[in-house]
Design a protein around this motif. Structure first.
Motif, PDB file in Angstrom:
ATOM      1  N   GLU A  69       0.811  -1.223   0.000  1.00  0.00           N
ATOM      2  CA  GLU A  69       0.000   0.000   0.000  1.00  0.00           C
ATOM      3  C   GLU A  69       0.843   1.272   0.000  1.00  0.00           C
ATOM      4  O   GLU A  69       0.608   2.177  -0.786  1.00  0.00           O
ATOM      5  N   LYS A  70       1.796   1.321   0.915  1.00  0.00           N
ATOM      6  CA  LYS A  70       2.488   2.596   1.093  1.00  0.00           C
ATOM      7  C   LYS A  70       3.625   2.822   0.108  1.00  0.00           C
ATOM      8  O   LYS A  70       4.183   3.916   0.051  1.00  0.00           O
ATOM      9  N   THR A  71       4.032   1.797  -0.599  1.00  0.00           N
ATOM     10  CA  THR A  71       5.050   1.975  -1.641  1.00  0.00           C
ATOM     11  C   THR A  71       4.580   1.234  -2.891  1.00  0.00           C
ATOM     12  O   THR A  71       3.617   0.468  -2.848  1.00  0.00           O
ATOM     13  N   GLY A  72       5.305   1.437  -3.975  1.00  0.00           N
ATOM     14  CA  GLY A  72       4.862   0.863  -5.249  1.00  0.00           C
ATOM     15  C   GLY A  72       5.449  -0.497  -5.574  1.00  0.00           C
ATOM     16  O   GLY A  72       5.447  -0.907  -6.737  1.00  0.00           O
ATOM     17  N   ARG A  73       5.938  -1.204  -4.569  1.00  0.00           N
ATOM     18  CA  ARG A  73       6.642  -2.455  -4.862  1.00  0.00           C
ATOM     19  C   ARG A  73       5.757  -3.477  -5.594  1.00  0.00           C
ATOM     20  O   ARG A  73       6.212  -4.128  -6.535  1.00  0.00           O
ATOM     21  N   ILE A  74       4.535  -3.644  -5.140  1.00  0.00           N
ATOM     22  CA  ILE A  74       3.651  -4.602  -5.828  1.00  0.00           C
ATOM     23  C   ILE A  74       3.139  -3.990  -7.134  1.00  0.00           C
ATOM     24  O   ILE A  74       3.038  -4.673  -8.160  1.00  0.00           O
ATOM     25  N   ARG A  75       2.882  -2.698  -7.101  1.00  0.00           N
ATOM     26  CA  ARG A  75       2.447  -2.033  -8.351  1.00  0.00           C
ATOM     27  C   ARG A  75       3.496  -2.221  -9.450  1.00  0.00           C
ATOM     28  O   ARG A  75       3.153  -2.367 -10.624  1.00  0.00           O
ATOM     29  N   ASN A  76       4.758  -2.224  -9.079  1.00  0.00           N
ATOM     30  CA  ASN A  76       5.807  -2.429 -10.093  1.00  0.00           C
ATOM     31  C   ASN A  76       5.607  -3.754 -10.824  1.00  0.00           C
ATOM     32  O   ASN A  76       5.792  -3.840 -12.035  1.00  0.00           O
ATOM     33  N   PHE A  77       5.219  -4.788 -10.085  1.00  0.00           N
ATOM     34  CA  PHE A  77       4.994  -6.080 -10.745  1.00  0.00           C
ATOM     35  C   PHE A  77       3.749  -6.017 -11.637  1.00  0.00           C
ATOM     36  O   PHE A  77       3.735  -6.582 -12.737  1.00  0.00           O
ATOM     37  N   GLU A  78       2.707  -5.320 -11.134  1.00  0.00           N
ATOM     38  CA  GLU A  78       1.487  -5.209 -11.959  1.00  0.00           C
ATOM     39  C   GLU A  78       1.822  -4.516 -13.276  1.00  0.00           C
ATOM     40  O   GLU A  78       1.425  -4.956 -14.355  1.00  0.00           O
ATOM     41  N   LYS A  79       2.599  -3.436 -13.165  1.00  0.00           N
ATOM     42  CA  LYS A  79       2.946  -2.688 -14.384  1.00  0.00           C
ATOM     43  C   LYS A  79       3.864  -3.516 -15.279  1.00  0.00           C
ATOM     44  O   LYS A  79       3.722  -3.505 -16.496  1.00  0.00           O
ATOM     45  N   ALA A  80       4.780  -4.215 -14.653  1.00  0.00           N
ATOM     46  CA  ALA A  80       5.721  -5.015 -15.454  1.00  0.00           C
ATOM     47  C   ALA A  80       4.967  -6.095 -16.227  1.00  0.00           C
ATOM     48  O   ALA A  80       5.338  -6.424 -17.365  1.00  0.00           O
ATOM     49  N   ALA A  81       3.904  -6.621 -15.636  1.00  0.00           N
ATOM     50  CA  ALA A  81       3.104  -7.633 -16.338  1.00  0.00           C
ATOM     51  C   ALA A  81       2.467  -7.015 -17.584  1.00  0.00           C
ATOM     52  O   ALA A  81       2.299  -7.683 -18.604  1.00  0.00           O
ATOM     53  N   GLN A  82       2.124  -5.734 -17.498  1.00  0.00           N
ATOM     54  CA  GLN A  82       1.539  -5.017 -18.651  1.00  0.00           C
ATOM     55  C   GLN A  82       2.627  -4.490 -19.589  1.00  0.00           C
ATOM     56  O   GLN A  82       2.332  -3.928 -20.633  1.00  0.00           O
ATOM     57  N   ARG A  83       3.864  -4.593 -19.133  1.00  0.00           N
ATOM     58  CA  ARG A  83       5.024  -4.053 -19.875  1.00  0.00           C
ATOM     59  C   ARG A  83       4.901  -2.551 -20.076  1.00  0.00           C
ATOM     60  O   ARG A  83       5.408  -1.994 -21.049  1.00  0.00           O
ATOM     61  N   SER A  84       4.206  -1.873 -19.194  1.00  0.00           N
ATOM     62  CA  SER A  84       4.150  -0.418 -19.312  1.00  0.00           C
ATOM     63  C   SER A  84       3.890   0.215 -17.956  1.00  0.00           C
ATOM     64  O   SER A  84       3.315  -0.412 -17.062  1.00  0.00           O
ATOM     65  N   GLY A  85       4.311   1.452 -17.842  1.00  0.00           N
ATOM     66  CA  GLY A  85       4.142   2.195 -16.584  1.00  0.00           C
ATOM     67  C   GLY A  85       5.499   2.599 -16.055  1.00  0.00           C
ATOM     68  O   GLY A  85       6.537   2.113 -16.511  1.00  0.00           O
ATOM     69  N   LYS A  86       5.453   3.493 -15.082  1.00  0.00           N
ATOM     70  CA  LYS A  86       6.706   4.038 -14.544  1.00  0.00           C
ATOM     71  C   LYS A  86       7.142   3.204 -13.332  1.00  0.00           C
ATOM     72  O   LYS A  86       6.322   2.911 -12.452  1.00  0.00           O
ATOM     73  N   HIS A  87       8.402   2.849 -13.297  1.00  0.00           N
ATOM     74  CA  HIS A  87       8.912   2.114 -12.143  1.00  0.00           C
ATOM     75  C   HIS A  87       8.932   3.031 -10.932  1.00  0.00           C
ATOM     76  O   HIS A  87       9.338   4.188 -11.017  1.00  0.00           O
ATOM     77  N   GLU A  88       8.460   2.526  -9.815  1.00  0.00           N
ATOM     78  CA  GLU A  88       8.471   3.308  -8.568  1.00  0.00           C
ATOM     79  C   GLU A  88       9.556   2.770  -7.648  1.00  0.00           C
ATOM     80  O   GLU A  88       9.735   1.561  -7.532  1.00  0.00           O
ATOM     81  N   GLY A  89      10.231   3.694  -6.970  1.00  0.00           N
ATOM     82  CA  GLY A  89      11.194   3.271  -5.954  1.00  0.00           C
ATOM     83  C   GLY A  89      12.590   3.040  -6.510  1.00  0.00           C
ATOM     84  O   GLY A  89      13.000   3.658  -7.493  1.00  0.00           O
ATOM     85  N   ILE A  90      13.313   2.114  -5.870  1.00  0.00           N
ATOM     86  CA  ILE A  90      14.731   1.889  -6.167  1.00  0.00           C
ATOM     87  C   ILE A  90      14.889   0.570  -6.926  1.00  0.00           C
ATOM     88  O   ILE A  90      14.061  -0.336  -6.797  1.00  0.00           O
ATOM     89  N   PHE A  91      15.998   0.461  -7.657  1.00  0.00           N
ATOM     90  CA  PHE A  91      16.144  -0.699  -8.557  1.00  0.00           C
ATOM     91  C   PHE A  91      16.160  -2.034  -7.833  1.00  0.00           C
ATOM     92  O   PHE A  91      15.920  -3.072  -8.437  1.00  0.00           O
ATOM     93  N   TYR A  92      16.448  -2.036  -6.507  1.00  0.00           N
ATOM     94  CA  TYR A  92      16.487  -3.344  -5.823  1.00  0.00           C
ATOM     95  C   TYR A  92      15.233  -3.638  -5.006  1.00  0.00           C
ATOM     96  O   TYR A  92      15.209  -4.573  -4.223  1.00  0.00           O
ATOM     97  N   ASP A  93      14.171  -2.839  -5.225  1.00  0.00           N
ATOM     98  CA  ASP A  93      12.981  -3.008  -4.379  1.00  0.00           C
ATOM     99  C   ASP A  93      12.265  -4.344  -4.550  1.00  0.00           C
ATOM    100  O   ASP A  93      11.566  -4.790  -3.634  1.00  0.00           O
ATOM    101  N   ASP A  94      12.422  -4.988  -5.702  1.00  0.00           N
ATOM    102  CA  ASP A  94      11.783  -6.317  -5.853  1.00  0.00           C
ATOM    103  C   ASP A  94      12.230  -7.261  -4.736  1.00  0.00           C
ATOM    104  O   ASP A  94      11.460  -8.116  -4.287  1.00  0.00           O
ATOM    105  N   SER A  95      13.478  -7.076  -4.303  1.00  0.00           N
ATOM    106  CA  SER A  95      14.012  -8.006  -3.293  1.00  0.00           C
ATOM    107  C   SER A  95      13.213  -7.942  -1.993  1.00  0.00           C
ATOM    108  O   SER A  95      13.085  -8.948  -1.292  1.00  0.00           O
TER     109      SER A  95
END
Ligand code: FUB
Ligand code: ZN
Length: 696
Positions: free
Chosen positions: A107-133
């Motif tokens: 909720e408070k950060t875009g970590r899960i949203r990043n995966f949703e967007k990546a599944a669509q292959r579009s959208g702006k990455h939120e946060g830092i490059f290692y946040d998936d971890s």
């Protein structure tokens, strides 16, 4: 990591290699359970990999004959923790800590949203490059917790995360939301961008979630990514130095899980890449010093600890994992020396490591500042992992002594008693104004401490042929398979507050075997080596009895070894004499000159300003100080506090007058400070008036 699961040798190894050398495939059935499809030999040959068989056979046969790992962990899912100290902490992690991780991840950060967007292959990455971890580490922590504390709602939500993660994966197996959402053509160009580090955490999470739930979608996703990495790098021998190690230890978990030697080879390949001048990317440019990420020398030639502490801990954990299988003397010699360098010259009394904030890592030997000590929570977590592996490799209890110190002090300090506030750095002194946070921009620590506490069961026992090993004193129950016999083991204790430990040994049938119980190093010395020593009188020896009678035992590498024919209901009691010990540093540690630290059992103490009106820095500990110990149920979740009369110095506001009055002082466990608001604190207490002040 069961020994029996590895090929024995010779002919068996040949058939094993033949059977397993092809890729194993996993499919979901309709209820989400794992179906494993092993490739047939015919398919394997058709796949033109036949040539690999003799190679694989030779490697396996050689390795299976040389491994000399002394013991294997009893995994957390086989251990029920009943302990009055740890169980409430595990419950708090299951609720408050994981709540915080989920809230901030989803909720408070875009970590899960990043995966949703990546599944669509579009959208702006939120946060830092290692946040998936952080998402993966949270899932790993959730997996451990679900085993002990089932929570259908949390599991359903995690399943939802996993579907999003799997949907984001590219067809070739690559998975990293930062590159998928920025410029995929740039992937695998900067060795510091943590793509392999995130992959490592994905692998660890996939295995943990599968082990708890039997659901394998995340594991299959992780395997596809591991296979992608193998084909892009090892199979093409394309140089790649991981900028932040982690993948090595994760691949070793995957090797043990799948028995696919490819992952062992890949872990070893990653280790072999270091120190050969291949490293390039942001941290190499920034630091102009490959030692920052332990890339100055090949791992087998390394003898001193350097650079970033978490990177180092993960690297050496992975190297120990590889060495445990291959018995590679190169890694073992390197790690023996590096371990001594860490413990003899760089470790805080709290088991924390990484003195400097500038490199989040190691500084000069003996340079151990207190107020500015970085001591990242993750580095203490890494100390626990590495020392566990070193113990498994060697059968030496000294590693568990260090593990225990880091666990009960440096790591546990990383989370509040409420479970929802975290320290990133764990200094040993504070002028006030420093407190735990709800979360961090770089949020590696919260989920790391959550997974460590969740998997505590992994560190308590060990097993080897005909031997049960007791490493930590944690109330718990487990069962050992000893040949065809089963042996139930139940441990009860009030450790770390009391030194009495009781073990009930119940074999289904009478049986001869060895019980090895660690005699904690803190009985005689704070840590191996001379960095710290006790001031004052010798400790009393421990008392070990079987069925209330003194028992004859030998001592081997720090373990009391009892060999006998065990029968139902045999009771072993161990009394570890606990008293308040004053610890002094090697004079080379200038910061601790004329100062002592207080320790009771494995727990390091501190004075917190909230308990001393004149301030935590103004209490003097003369040589003849007498201490009382009280268990206070209602303080800080129930802790032993130390009480003593001591001179307290007050300085008038204008500094013109100084008075010294004896007062009753309370010291609290270091891990429990900063749970009653923000105040000053220190661990190393002055023994003379010249040293009064918080010790930077
Ligand atoms: O780079 C990922 C993590 O961020 C490291 O492990 C921490 O030390 C912090 O630098
Ligand atoms: Zn961290």
């Amino acid at each position: 990591m069961g020994k029996g699961k590895r090929p024995a040798s010779g002919l068996f190894a040949f058939f094993w290699a033949f059977y397993y050398a092809g890729e194993r495939r996993y499919w979901d059935n309709f209820v989400g359970q794992r179906i494993l499809e092993k490739r047939s030999v015919k398919e394997f040959i058709m796949n033109k990999k036949l040539i690999l068989i003799p190679v694989v056979f030779l490697v396996i046969a050689a390795r299976s004959q040389t491994s000399s790992q002394k013991l294997y962990p009893v995994i957390f899912s086989e251990v029920t923790v009943t302990d009055p100290f740890w169980k409430p902490k595990m419950q708090t992690v299951a609720t408050a800590t994981l709540d915080a991780c989920v809230r901030y991840t989803q909720e408070k950060t875009g970590r899960i949203r990043n995966f949703e967007k990546a599944a669509q292959r579009s959208g702006k990455h939120e946060g830092i490059f290692y946040d998936d971890s952080d998402v993966y580490k949270a899932i790993e922590a959730i997996a451990y917790s679900l085993k002990n504390y089932p929570n259908p709602e949390l599991e359903r939500n995690t399943d939802e995360w996993i579907r999003k993660i799997a949907a984001a994966q590219l067809p070739d197996g690559y998975l990293n939301t930062y590159y998928i959402l920025t410029d995929i053509s740039e992937r695998w160009t900067d060795m510091d961008k943590h793509e392999d580090y995130c992959a490592g955490h994905l692998i660890e999470a996939g295995i943990a979630y599968y082990n708890t739930t039997g659901k394998d979608l995340l594991l299959r996703t992780a395997i596809r990514f591991a296979d992608h990495i193998d084909s892009v790098f090892r199979q093409q021998n394309r140089p790649w130095v991981s900028g932040h190690q982690e993948i090595e230890l994760a691949l070793m978990k995957l090797y043990h899980h799948t028995h696919n030697i490819k992952y062992l080879e890949l872990a070893d390949w990653f280790l072999e890449q270091r120190g050969r001048g291949y490293g390039k990317g942001a941290i190499w440019d920034k630091w102009k010093d490959p030692d920052y990420c332990q890339d100055g020398l090949p791992v087998k030639d390394q003898r001193k600890i350097t650079g970033h502490a978490v990177r180092a801990m993960y690297l050496y954990t992975g190297a120990a994992d590889v060495a445990a299988v291959t018995n590679d003397a190169g890694y073992i010699n390197a790690m023996d020396s590096i371990w001594e360098d860490v413990v003899f010259h760089h470790m805080y009394i709290t088991g924390g490591i990484g003195a400097q904030g500038s490199n989040e890592g190691f500084g000069k030997p003996y340079d151990l500042p207190n107020a500015s000590a970085y001591c990242e929570t993750c580095a203490s977590v890494g100390m626990v992992f590495w020392n566990q592996r070193m113990n498994m490799l060697s059968g030496d209890a000294k590693y568990i002594d260090v593990l225990e110190r880091s666990l009960y002090n440096g790591a546990l300090d990383g989370v509040s008693l409420s479970g929802d506030r975290f320290f990133y750095g764990n200094p040993l002194a504070s002028f006030g104004g420093y407190g735990r946070s709800e979360w961090f921009g770089t949020a590696c620590c919260p989920s790391n401490i959550a997974r460590l506490i969740g998997e505590l069961g992994n560190f308590i026992y060990g097993k080897s042929e005909n031997t049960i090993w007791v490493n930590l004193f944690v109330g718990s129950e487990t069962e050992f398979q000893m040949g065809k016999n089963t042996v139930d083991l139940k441990m009860e204790t009030r450790y770390p507050w009391k030194g009495d430990v009781e073990l009930e040994v119940t074999p289904a049938k009478k049986q001869d075997f060895e019980l090895r119980i660690r005699l904690p190093g803190w009985l005689t010395t704070p840590v191996p080596g001379r960095l710290y020593r006790y001031a004052g009188e010798e400790a009393e020896p421990p008392v070990l009895k079987v069925n209330s009678k003194p028992v004859v035992y030998t001592v081997d590498h720090g373990y009391a070894v009892i060999r006998r024919t065990w029968k139902k209901g045999d009771r072993v009691t161990l009394q570890l004499p606990m008293k308040v010990r004053k610890v002094v540093s090697d004079p080379a540690v200038k910061q601790n000159d004329n100062r002592v630290a207080l320790q009771y059992g494995p727990v390091v103490y501190c004075i917190e300003g909230v308990d001393v009106e004149a301030g935590a820095g103004n209490v003097i500990i003369p040589a003849d100080t007498k201490f009382d110990v009280t268990f206070e149920h209602s303080l800080l979740g129930g802790v032993n506090t130390l009480h003593f009369d001591a001179p307290v110095v007050s300085i008038s506001g204008d500094g013109s007058s100084v008075s010294t009055i004896r007062k009753k002082i309370t010291a609290i466990p270091y891990f429990s400070w900063n749970n009653r608001g923000v105040s000053d604190m220190q661990v190393w207490l002055p023994t003379t008036i010249q040293k009064i002040r918080i010790n930077d």
